[in-house]
Design a protein around this motif. Structure first.
Motif, PDB file in Angstrom:
ATOM      1  N   TYR A 127     -49.101 110.541 -14.934  1.00  0.00           N
ATOM      2  CA  TYR A 127     -47.901 111.216 -14.463  1.00  0.00           C
ATOM      3  C   TYR A 127     -46.728 110.248 -14.441  1.00  0.00           C
ATOM      4  O   TYR A 127     -46.889 109.073 -14.127  1.00  0.00           O
ATOM      5  N   LYS A 128     -45.545 110.753 -14.755  1.00  0.00           N
ATOM      6  CA  LYS A 128     -44.311 109.975 -14.674  1.00  0.00           C
ATOM      7  C   LYS A 128     -43.667 110.214 -13.317  1.00  0.00           C
ATOM      8  O   LYS A 128     -44.074 111.104 -12.561  1.00  0.00           O
ATOM      9  N   ILE A 129     -42.632 109.469 -13.017  1.00  0.00           N
ATOM     10  CA  ILE A 129     -41.974 109.564 -11.718  1.00  0.00           C
ATOM     11  C   ILE A 129     -41.536 110.997 -11.420  1.00  0.00           C
ATOM     12  O   ILE A 129     -41.773 111.510 -10.341  1.00  0.00           O
ATOM     13  N   HIS A 130     -40.905 111.662 -12.358  1.00  0.00           N
ATOM     14  CA  HIS A 130     -40.359 112.986 -12.071  1.00  0.00           C
ATOM     15  C   HIS A 130     -41.384 114.116 -12.160  1.00  0.00           C
ATOM     16  O   HIS A 130     -41.015 115.278 -12.059  1.00  0.00           O
ATOM     17  N   ASP A 131     -42.647 113.786 -12.299  1.00  0.00           N
ATOM     18  CA  ASP A 131     -43.698 114.784 -12.154  1.00  0.00           C
ATOM     19  C   ASP A 131     -44.040 114.981 -10.675  1.00  0.00           C
ATOM     20  O   ASP A 131     -44.870 115.810 -10.342  1.00  0.00           O
ATOM     21  N   HIS A 132     -43.388 114.224  -9.806  1.00  0.00           N
ATOM     22  CA  HIS A 132     -43.632 114.283  -8.368  1.00  0.00           C
ATOM     23  C   HIS A 132     -42.481 115.006  -7.674  1.00  0.00           C
ATOM     24  O   HIS A 132     -41.361 115.051  -8.176  1.00  0.00           O
ATOM     25  N   HIS A 133     -42.749 115.536  -6.495  1.00  0.00           N
ATOM     26  CA  HIS A 133     -41.732 116.264  -5.739  1.00  0.00           C
ATOM     27  C   HIS A 133     -40.793 115.334  -4.982  1.00  0.00           C
ATOM     28  O   HIS A 133     -39.643 115.672  -4.745  1.00  0.00           O
ATOM     29  N   GLU A 134     -41.266 114.205  -4.569  1.00  0.00           N
ATOM     30  CA  GLU A 134     -40.474 113.260  -3.789  1.00  0.00           C
ATOM     31  C   GLU A 134     -40.581 111.885  -4.428  1.00  0.00           C
ATOM     32  O   GLU A 134     -41.649 111.489  -4.894  1.00  0.00           O
ATOM     33  N   ILE A 135     -39.477 111.163  -4.440  1.00  0.00           N
ATOM     34  CA  ILE A 135     -39.449 109.813  -5.000  1.00  0.00           C
ATOM     35  C   ILE A 135     -38.805 108.889  -3.972  1.00  0.00           C
ATOM     36  O   ILE A 135     -37.719 109.178  -3.467  1.00  0.00           O
ATOM     37  N   PHE A 136     -39.466 107.792  -3.650  1.00  0.00           N
ATOM     38  CA  PHE A 136     -38.919 106.802  -2.730  1.00  0.00           C
ATOM     39  C   PHE A 136     -38.853 105.471  -3.468  1.00  0.00           C
ATOM     40  O   PHE A 136     -39.833 105.049  -4.074  1.00  0.00           O
TER      41      PHE A 136
END
Length: 73
Positions: free
Chosen positions: A37-46
């Motif tokens: 998965y890449k970063i923007h496959d996630h709902h939240e990024i910190f």
């Protein structure tokens, strides 16, 4: 993350390039080992760290005005 320091335009550009590189190359593999998965496959990024963006003498905030870091995807 610890992005490049400095107040010159090249330092600012280097910080943006480093962030873009992190954003493009960061990937995560789940425990099942199947799909990466890449970063923007996630709902939240910190993102934590010493980002070294500056508030210039003109009052311009590099992070808010000219950085890709706060873009909404």
């Amino acid at each position: 993350a610890h992005l490049s320091a400095g107040e010159s335009d090249t330092s600012y550009q280097r910080r943006n390039e480093e962030y873009v590189r992190i954003h493009q190359k960061m990937s995560f593999q789940p425990k099942d080992g199947r799909t990466w998965y890449k970063i923007h496959d996630h709902h939240e990024i910190f993102l934590f760290g010493d980002l070294n963006y500056r508030v210039r003498s003109s009052g311009e905030d590099e992070l808010k005005v000219q950085s890709p870091l706060l873009e909404t995807y």
